[in-house]
Design a protein around this motif. Structure first.
Motif, PDB file in Angstrom:
ATOM      1  N   TRP A   1       0.854  -1.183   0.000  1.00  0.00           N
ATOM      2  CA  TRP A   1       0.000   0.000   0.000  1.00  0.00           C
ATOM      3  C   TRP A   1       0.889   1.232   0.000  1.00  0.00           C
ATOM      4  CZ3 TRP A   1      -4.429   1.733  -1.299  1.00  0.00           C
ATOM      5  CH2 TRP A   1      -4.869   2.971  -0.828  1.00  0.00           C
ATOM      6  N   ILE A   2       0.616   2.183  -0.895  1.00  0.00           N
ATOM      7  CA  ILE A   2       1.413   3.402  -1.022  1.00  0.00           C
ATOM      8  C   ILE A   2       0.521   4.587  -0.661  1.00  0.00           C
ATOM      9  CG2 ILE A   2       2.876   4.767  -2.561  1.00  0.00           C
ATOM     10  CD1 ILE A   2       3.112   2.098  -4.223  1.00  0.00           C
ATOM     11  N   PRO A   3       0.603   5.045   0.589  1.00  0.00           N
ATOM     12  CA  PRO A   3      -0.283   6.119   1.054  1.00  0.00           C
ATOM     13  C   PRO A   3      -0.169   7.412   0.252  1.00  0.00           C
ATOM     14  CG  PRO A   3       0.854   5.115   2.912  1.00  0.00           C
ATOM     15  CD  PRO A   3       1.475   4.567   1.663  1.00  0.00           C
ATOM     16  N   ALA A   4       1.041   7.766  -0.198  1.00  0.00           N
ATOM     17  CA  ALA A   4       1.244   9.035  -0.907  1.00  0.00           C
ATOM     18  C   ALA A   4       0.429   9.118  -2.195  1.00  0.00           C
ATOM     19  CB  ALA A   4       2.730   9.230  -1.218  1.00  0.00           C
ATOM     20  N   THR A   5       0.160   7.976  -2.817  1.00  0.00           N
ATOM     21  CA  THR A   5      -0.588   7.972  -4.074  1.00  0.00           C
ATOM     22  C   THR A   5      -1.955   7.321  -3.947  1.00  0.00           C
ATOM     23  OG1 THR A   5       0.495   5.910  -4.737  1.00  0.00           O
ATOM     24  CG2 THR A   5       1.517   7.971  -5.479  1.00  0.00           C
ATOM     25  N   GLY A   6      -2.268   6.769  -2.770  1.00  0.00           N
ATOM     26  CA  GLY A   6      -3.539   6.088  -2.582  1.00  0.00           C
ATOM     27  C   GLY A   6      -3.680   4.878  -3.493  1.00  0.00           C
ATOM     28  N   THR A   7      -2.567   4.139  -3.639  1.00  0.00           N
ATOM     29  CA  THR A   7      -2.572   2.992  -4.544  1.00  0.00           C
ATOM     30  C   THR A   7      -2.043   1.735  -3.860  1.00  0.00           C
ATOM     31  OG1 THR A   7      -0.376   3.605  -5.385  1.00  0.00           O
ATOM     32  CG2 THR A   7      -2.266   4.386  -6.638  1.00  0.00           C
ATOM     33  N   LEU A   8      -2.469   0.607  -4.377  1.00  0.00           N
ATOM     34  CA  LEU A   8      -1.960  -0.690  -3.975  1.00  0.00           C
ATOM     35  C   LEU A   8      -1.219  -1.247  -5.180  1.00  0.00           C
ATOM     36  CD1 LEU A   8      -1.943  -3.004  -1.847  1.00  0.00           C
ATOM     37  CD2 LEU A   8      -3.912  -3.944  -3.085  1.00  0.00           C
ATOM     38  N   ARG A   9       0.049  -1.609  -4.993  1.00  0.00           N
ATOM     39  CA  ARG A   9       0.891  -2.085  -6.091  1.00  0.00           C
ATOM     40  C   ARG A   9       1.292  -3.531  -5.829  1.00  0.00           C
ATOM     41  NH1 ARG A   9       5.672   1.882  -7.081  1.00  0.00           N
ATOM     42  NH2 ARG A   9       3.913   3.270  -7.380  1.00  0.00           N
ATOM     43  N   TRP A  10       1.257  -4.372  -6.864  1.00  0.00           N
ATOM     44  CA  TRP A  10       1.654  -5.775  -6.733  1.00  0.00           C
ATOM     45  C   TRP A  10       2.211  -6.273  -8.060  1.00  0.00           C
ATOM     46  CZ3 TRP A  10      -3.288  -4.183  -7.495  1.00  0.00           C
ATOM     47  CH2 TRP A  10      -4.009  -4.768  -8.520  1.00  0.00           C
ATOM     48  N   SER A  11       2.788  -7.467  -8.031  1.00  0.00           N
ATOM     49  CA  SER A  11       3.400  -8.057  -9.218  1.00  0.00           C
ATOM     50  C   SER A  11       2.564  -9.180  -9.789  1.00  0.00           C
ATOM     51  CB  SER A  11       4.778  -8.632  -8.871  1.00  0.00           C
ATOM     52  OG  SER A  11       5.646  -7.606  -8.483  1.00  0.00           O
ATOM     53  N   ASP A  12       2.552  -9.275 -11.103  1.00  0.00           N
ATOM     54  CA  ASP A  12       2.059 -10.442 -11.837  1.00  0.00           C
ATOM     55  C   ASP A  12       3.329 -11.091 -12.387  1.00  0.00           C
ATOM     56  OD1 ASP A  12       0.816 -12.340 -13.405  1.00  0.00           O
ATOM     57  OD2 ASP A  12       0.135 -10.914 -14.917  1.00  0.00           O
ATOM     58  N   ILE A  13       3.855 -12.073 -11.662  1.00  0.00           N
ATOM     59  CA  ILE A  13       5.170 -12.638 -11.963  1.00  0.00           C
ATOM     60  C   ILE A  13       5.255 -13.200 -13.381  1.00  0.00           C
ATOM     61  CG2 ILE A  13       6.922 -14.321 -11.245  1.00  0.00           C
ATOM     62  CD1 ILE A  13       6.647 -11.906  -9.368  1.00  0.00           C
TER      63      ILE A  13
ATOM     64  N   ASP B   1       5.373 -10.619 -15.996  1.00  0.00           N
ATOM     65  CA  ASP B   1       6.539  -9.734 -15.910  1.00  0.00           C
ATOM     66  C   ASP B   1       6.108  -8.266 -15.888  1.00  0.00           C
ATOM     67  OD1 ASP B   1       9.225  -9.139 -15.666  1.00  0.00           O
ATOM     68  OD2 ASP B   1       9.594  -9.169 -17.823  1.00  0.00           O
ATOM     69  N   ARG B   2       5.153  -7.987 -14.990  1.00  0.00           N
ATOM     70  CA  ARG B   2       4.626  -6.624 -14.902  1.00  0.00           C
ATOM     71  C   ARG B   2       4.218  -6.302 -13.477  1.00  0.00           C
ATOM     72  NH1 ARG B   2      -1.500  -7.020 -17.140  1.00  0.00           N
ATOM     73  NH2 ARG B   2      -2.094  -8.854 -15.931  1.00  0.00           N
ATOM     74  N   ILE B   3       4.075  -5.011 -13.218  1.00  0.00           N
ATOM     75  CA  ILE B   3       3.591  -4.511 -11.938  1.00  0.00           C
ATOM     76  C   ILE B   3       2.252  -3.846 -12.196  1.00  0.00           C
ATOM     77  CG2 ILE B   3       4.013  -2.911 -10.035  1.00  0.00           C
ATOM     78  CD1 ILE B   3       7.036  -3.221 -10.647  1.00  0.00           C
ATOM     79  N   LEU B   4       1.254  -4.224 -11.395  1.00  0.00           N
ATOM     80  CA  LEU B   4      -0.081  -3.655 -11.505  1.00  0.00           C
ATOM     81  C   LEU B   4      -0.330  -2.727 -10.319  1.00  0.00           C
ATOM     82  CD1 LEU B   4      -1.916  -6.900 -12.566  1.00  0.00           C
ATOM     83  CD2 LEU B   4      -1.259  -4.998 -14.028  1.00  0.00           C
ATOM     84  N   GLN B   5      -1.255  -1.805 -10.514  1.00  0.00           N
ATOM     85  CA  GLN B   5      -1.534  -0.822  -9.470  1.00  0.00           C
ATOM     86  C   GLN B   5      -3.026  -0.518  -9.438  1.00  0.00           C
ATOM     87  OE1 GLN B   5       1.311   2.491  -8.292  1.00  0.00           O
ATOM     88  NE2 GLN B   5       0.057   3.489  -9.826  1.00  0.00           N
ATOM     89  N   TRP B   6      -3.615  -0.630  -8.247  1.00  0.00           N
ATOM     90  CA  TRP B   6      -5.024  -0.315  -8.033  1.00  0.00           C
ATOM     91  C   TRP B   6      -5.112   1.054  -7.390  1.00  0.00           C
ATOM     92  CZ3 TRP B   6      -7.727   0.273  -3.313  1.00  0.00           C
ATOM     93  CH2 TRP B   6      -9.119   0.337  -3.442  1.00  0.00           C
ATOM     94  N   HIS B   7      -6.016   1.888  -7.909  1.00  0.00           N
ATOM     95  CA  HIS B   7      -6.186   3.260  -7.439  1.00  0.00           C
ATOM     96  C   HIS B   7      -7.437   3.350  -6.569  1.00  0.00           C
ATOM     97  CE1 HIS B   7      -3.194   4.657 -10.437  1.00  0.00           C
ATOM     98  NE2 HIS B   7      -3.635   3.587 -11.059  1.00  0.00           N
ATOM     99  N   GLU B   8      -7.243   3.679  -5.302  1.00  0.00           N
ATOM    100  CA  GLU B   8      -8.362   3.739  -4.359  1.00  0.00           C
ATOM    101  C   GLU B   8      -9.428   4.741  -4.793  1.00  0.00           C
ATOM    102  OE1 GLU B   8      -8.890   4.003   0.422  1.00  0.00           O
ATOM    103  OE2 GLU B   8      -7.486   5.418  -0.475  1.00  0.00           O
ATOM    104  N   GLU B   9      -9.017   5.880  -5.290  1.00  0.00           N
ATOM    105  CA  GLU B   9      -9.962   6.946  -5.637  1.00  0.00           C
ATOM    106  C   GLU B   9     -10.913   6.542  -6.760  1.00  0.00           C
ATOM    107  OE1 GLU B   9      -9.504  11.301  -7.540  1.00  0.00           O
ATOM    108  OE2 GLU B   9      -8.418  11.009  -5.647  1.00  0.00           O
ATOM    109  N   THR B  10     -10.391   5.829  -7.771  1.00  0.00           N
ATOM    110  CA  THR B  10     -11.211   5.488  -8.940  1.00  0.00           C
ATOM    111  C   THR B  10     -11.631   4.020  -8.977  1.00  0.00           C
ATOM    112  OG1 THR B  10      -9.293   4.905 -10.291  1.00  0.00           O
ATOM    113  CG2 THR B  10     -10.007   7.231 -10.310  1.00  0.00           C
ATOM    114  N   GLY B  11     -10.943   3.163  -8.211  1.00  0.00           N
ATOM    115  CA  GLY B  11     -11.202   1.739  -8.273  1.00  0.00           C
ATOM    116  C   GLY B  11     -10.610   1.085  -9.509  1.00  0.00           C
ATOM    117  N   GLU B  12      -9.844   1.850 -10.283  1.00  0.00           N
ATOM    118  CA  GLU B  12      -9.250   1.362 -11.532  1.00  0.00           C
ATOM    119  C   GLU B  12      -7.926   0.642 -11.262  1.00  0.00           C
ATOM    120  OE1 GLU B  12      -7.945   3.203 -15.859  1.00  0.00           O
ATOM    121  OE2 GLU B  12      -7.927   4.504 -14.118  1.00  0.00           O
TER     122      GLU B  12
END
Length: 107
Positions: free
Chosen positions: A28-40, A43-54
């Motif tokens: 969880w990254i409070p400064a951006t309001g995002t949750l970041r994780w890996s799809d091993i 070979d990518r990093i995904l990010q969920w945005h709390e404000e938009t749900g995107e």
């Protein structure tokens, strides 16, 4: 410390994203309001945005990066299996090696 100290009771699981083959290393990254994780396998990093749900693709071709944590200034420190090193990324996205000039252990 008990789980209920961190997660209120009763708590419910909520699916916030789909599409990962093998998801791990959430942070969880409070400064951006995002949750970041890996799809091993992806070979990518995904990010969920709390404000938009995107959910967006934060980065691709990341050499199987996972295992992330925030340091004291809010930068993301993560491990790269493919690059065999740690990397630091600021909330704005700038990435650098986690440490420079650290001598290797003898032997």
């Amino acid at each position: 410390m008990q789980l209920t100290d961190l997660v209120p009771d009763p708590a419910a699981l909520e699916r916030i994203a789909t599409g990962s083959t093998w998801a791990e290393g959430p942070c969880w990254i409070p400064a951006t309001g995002t949750l970041r994780w890996s799809d091993i396998p992806g070979d990518r990093i995904l990010q969920w945005h709390e404000e938009t749900g995107e959910t967006t693709e934060y980065a691709t071709g990341v050499e199987f990066t996972n295992g992330r944590v925030l340091d004291r200034d809010g930068s993301v420190v993560q491990c790269s299996h493919g690059r065999r090193r740690g990397r630091t990324g600021t909330p704005s996205g700038r990435r650098t090696p986690a440490r420079r000039g650290v001598p290797r252990a003898a032997g």
